[in-house]
Design an enzyme around this catalytic site. Structure first.
Site, PDB file in Angstrom:
ATOM      1  N   TYR A  35      41.147  36.340  36.072  1.00  0.00           N
ATOM      2  CA  TYR A  35      42.491  36.862  36.302  1.00  0.00           C
ATOM      3  C   TYR A  35      42.922  36.611  37.755  1.00  0.00           C
ATOM      4  O   TYR A  35      43.619  37.413  38.362  1.00  0.00           O
ATOM      5  CB  TYR A  35      42.556  38.362  35.917  1.00  0.00           C
ATOM      6  CG  TYR A  35      42.068  38.583  34.493  1.00  0.00           C
ATOM      7  CD1 TYR A  35      42.822  38.141  33.418  1.00  0.00           C
ATOM      8  CD2 TYR A  35      40.831  39.172  34.230  1.00  0.00           C
ATOM      9  CE1 TYR A  35      42.363  38.280  32.114  1.00  0.00           C
ATOM     10  CE2 TYR A  35      40.360  39.316  32.929  1.00  0.00           C
ATOM     11  CZ  TYR A  35      41.131  38.872  31.875  1.00  0.00           C
ATOM     12  OH  TYR A  35      40.672  39.004  30.589  1.00  0.00           O
ATOM     13  N   TYR A  52      47.158  45.858  39.998  1.00  0.00           N
ATOM     14  CA  TYR A  52      46.263  46.887  39.434  1.00  0.00           C
ATOM     15  C   TYR A  52      45.612  47.748  40.521  1.00  0.00           C
ATOM     16  O   TYR A  52      44.628  48.437  40.223  1.00  0.00           O
ATOM     17  CB  TYR A  52      45.113  46.231  38.648  1.00  0.00           C
ATOM     18  CG  TYR A  52      45.474  45.171  37.660  1.00  0.00           C
ATOM     19  CD1 TYR A  52      46.185  45.479  36.492  1.00  0.00           C
ATOM     20  CD2 TYR A  52      45.084  43.855  37.850  1.00  0.00           C
ATOM     21  CE1 TYR A  52      46.480  44.495  35.567  1.00  0.00           C
ATOM     22  CE2 TYR A  52      45.379  42.868  36.925  1.00  0.00           C
ATOM     23  CZ  TYR A  52      46.078  43.195  35.788  1.00  0.00           C
ATOM     24  OH  TYR A  52      46.352  42.215  34.872  1.00  0.00           O
ATOM     25  N   CYS A  88      56.972  37.848  51.572  1.00  0.00           N
ATOM     26  CA  CYS A  88      57.940  38.824  52.071  1.00  0.00           C
ATOM     27  C   CYS A  88      58.052  40.038  51.160  1.00  0.00           C
ATOM     28  O   CYS A  88      59.115  40.300  50.572  1.00  0.00           O
ATOM     29  CB  CYS A  88      59.290  38.159  52.219  1.00  0.00           C
ATOM     30  SG  CYS A  88      59.158  36.648  53.173  1.00  0.00           S
TER      31      CYS A  88
HETATM   32  C1  PLP Z   1      41.916  40.066  27.412  1.00  0.00           C
HETATM   33  C2  PLP Z   1      41.240  40.026  26.122  1.00  0.00           C
HETATM   34  C3  PLP Z   1      39.859  39.792  26.052  1.00  0.00           C
HETATM   35  C4  PLP Z   1      38.990  39.629  27.268  1.00  0.00           C
HETATM   36  O1  PLP Z   1      38.853  40.794  28.020  1.00  0.00           O
HETATM   37  P1  PLP Z   1      37.847  40.806  29.252  1.00  0.00           P
HETATM   38  O2  PLP Z   1      37.992  42.152  29.824  1.00  0.00           O
HETATM   39  O3  PLP Z   1      38.260  39.749  30.198  1.00  0.00           O
HETATM   40  O4  PLP Z   1      36.469  40.575  28.706  1.00  0.00           O
HETATM   41  C5  PLP Z   1      39.279  39.704  24.798  1.00  0.00           C
HETATM   42  N1  PLP Z   1      40.009  39.841  23.668  1.00  0.00           N
HETATM   43  C6  PLP Z   1      41.342  40.081  23.694  1.00  0.00           C
HETATM   44  C7  PLP Z   1      42.074  40.219  22.430  1.00  0.00           C
HETATM   45  C8  PLP Z   1      41.997  40.184  24.909  1.00  0.00           C
HETATM   46  O5  PLP Z   1      43.301  40.427  24.955  1.00  0.00           O
END
Ligand code: PLP
Length: 421
Positions: free
Chosen positions: A375, A318, A346
């Site tokens: 993450y 990202y 690598c």
């Molecule tokens: C990824 C996700 C979240 C959490 O998002 P954050 O940005 O980590 O708070 C909540 N609900 C759904 C459906 C998601 O896919």
């Protein structure tokens, strides 16, 4: 706010000195703070006080059993997006009635697993999914409680790879077709419609896109109620951003978010669910790594670390920024240098930062990647046969390994040789 601070010139996780963990576990590793996790969950829970609500931690952000149990003990529900996550939540002691199942591609097996183990609701994302869910529920002799995820076509103003609420994204059903799809849902024998779901993206730095989306959800609630649906629960998703740099303009606080939710949706008397992931875990974890070499390139210096893109992929995936700080606090006036900070993998993509100015570093020095709790570990891999790095949890002056580093043999022995070889 987090609990990773310099004390007497040494970076600590709560009351534990990072070099003490290195001495026991070896670098690199992730370390999480119980106090920060607790504080962040509590902020959300308090922000929604006065409304019937449940904070469902989006466990894809960081799903170690110890993290889940810490949050579950505080009363958190869980938002899961796979059968594996469902099993993890149950293993951590989360009751089925506090688990919400999200995701665009739920399989029959996953639906069966959740319905037999207990589920709060499925957040349904398409008509074919709804039909299959009804069939599976009917086979099991139950009704599946659902919300339908609507796509409000709102620009979340975040990185394209984590925006989910525009019409071009694969998520949810277009809000313009919601009435039709809810009518279909009401006619299905295995479905019990209980609410509406929306999640527009991650790392949002403003409240405005949320508010636009929630206004649309409020209108839809009234419309669907007039159509005869008993809409009693609103799942508002996650997505509130965190500061990744100290200098950054601060993203909105859970308190402000909660106040906005009350203002926009409070009058509907629905049960409110939210699904924060990043804001709970992000600043509750750091990645600690050791400098292997300082390499003089032709026109730049490379800081070569023992952590790599397989351990923390966010910069490669990202273009994410992480503050990288020395574990031993630099003296005032200490020499500074500019580095490309890289790992040993690598690939040129294995670059954590380019032209990063920081205190001058030497081989053997320790650094900490801040804001790596969400993450981070969950997206790691064993690319280049680099063992998954340990996860450590701190609570006051105690620390414990909550996932250990596999040995080379353990990794190799997961492979099997066909009999014909
Ligand atoms: C990824 C996700 C979240 C959490 O998002 P954050 O940005 O980590 O708070 C909540 N609900 C759904 C459906 C998601 O896919």
């Amino acid at each position: 706010m987090d609990h990773f601070l310099y004390k007497n010139g040494v970076l600590h996780a709560e009351d534990v000195a990072i070099p003490d963990i290195v001495a026991s576990v070896g670098a690199p590793f992730y370390v999480y703070s119980t106090a920060t996790l607790t504080r962040h969950f509590q902020l959300f829970d308090d922000a929604l006080a006065g409304m019937d609500h449940l904070v469902c931690y989006a466990m894809k952000a960081a799903s170690n059993q110890a993290i889940l149990q810490t949050l579950a003990k505080l009363g958190a529900g869980m938002d899961v997006v796979s059968g594996g996550e469902y099993a993890r939540a149950r293993a951590a002691g989360v009751p089925g009635e506090r688990i919400v199942f999200s995701g665009v591609g739920k399989t029959r097996d996953e639906m069966r697993l959740a319905m037999t183990g207990g589920i709060r609701q499925f957040n349904v994302e398409s008509e074919p999914e709804m039909a299959v869910l009804s069939a599976v529920a009917t086979e099991l002799g139950v009704k599946a409680p659902i919300t339908i995820r609507v796509n409000p076509d709102v620009d979340a103003k975040t990185h394209a790879k984590i925006a989910t609420g525009k019409s071009e994204n694969k998520f949810g059903i277009p809000i313009s077709r919601a009435r039709e799809v809810y009518a279909q849902a009401a006619a299905l024998p295995g479905i019990d419609v209980i609410g509406i779901d929306v999640h527009i993206g991650s790392q949002l730095s403003q409240l405005e896109p949320f508010e636009l989306a929630y206004q649309k959800v409020a209108e839809l609630t009234e419309t669907l109620r007039a159509d005869g649906h008993d809409i009693r629960r609103l799942d508002l998703g996650g997505g509130l951003g965190i500061p990744y740099t100290r200098s950054n303009e601060a993203p909105p606080l859970p308190t402000d978010y909660g106040a906005m939710v009350k203002r926009v949706l409070g009058h509907l008397n629905c049960e409110i669910e939210i699904e924060p992931g990043r804001l709970i875990a992000g600043n509750a974890g750091i990645l600690v790594s050791q400098v292997i070499y300082v390499k003089e390139g032709e026109d730049r210096k490379f800081l070569i670390l023992d952590a790599a893109m397989n351990d923390l992929i966010r910069p490669a995936m990202y273009d994410a920024h992480h503050d990288i700080e020395p574990v031993i606090e630099p003296q005032a006036g200490a020499e500074r240098a500019t580095y490309d900070v890289v790992g040993p993998v690598c690939e040129s993509g294995d670059t954590f930062a380019k032209g990063r100015e920081m205190a001058q570093m030497n081989a053997g020095d320790l650094v900490a990647f801040r804001s790596a709790g969400a993450y981070g570990a969950v997206m790691s891999s064993e690319y280049n046969t680099r063992p998954l790095i340990p996860e450590v949890m701190v609570n006051g002056s105690k620390f414990a390994v909550i996932r250990s580093r596999p040995s080379f043999d353990e990794i190799i022995n997961r492979d099997t040789i066909p009999e014909w070889l």
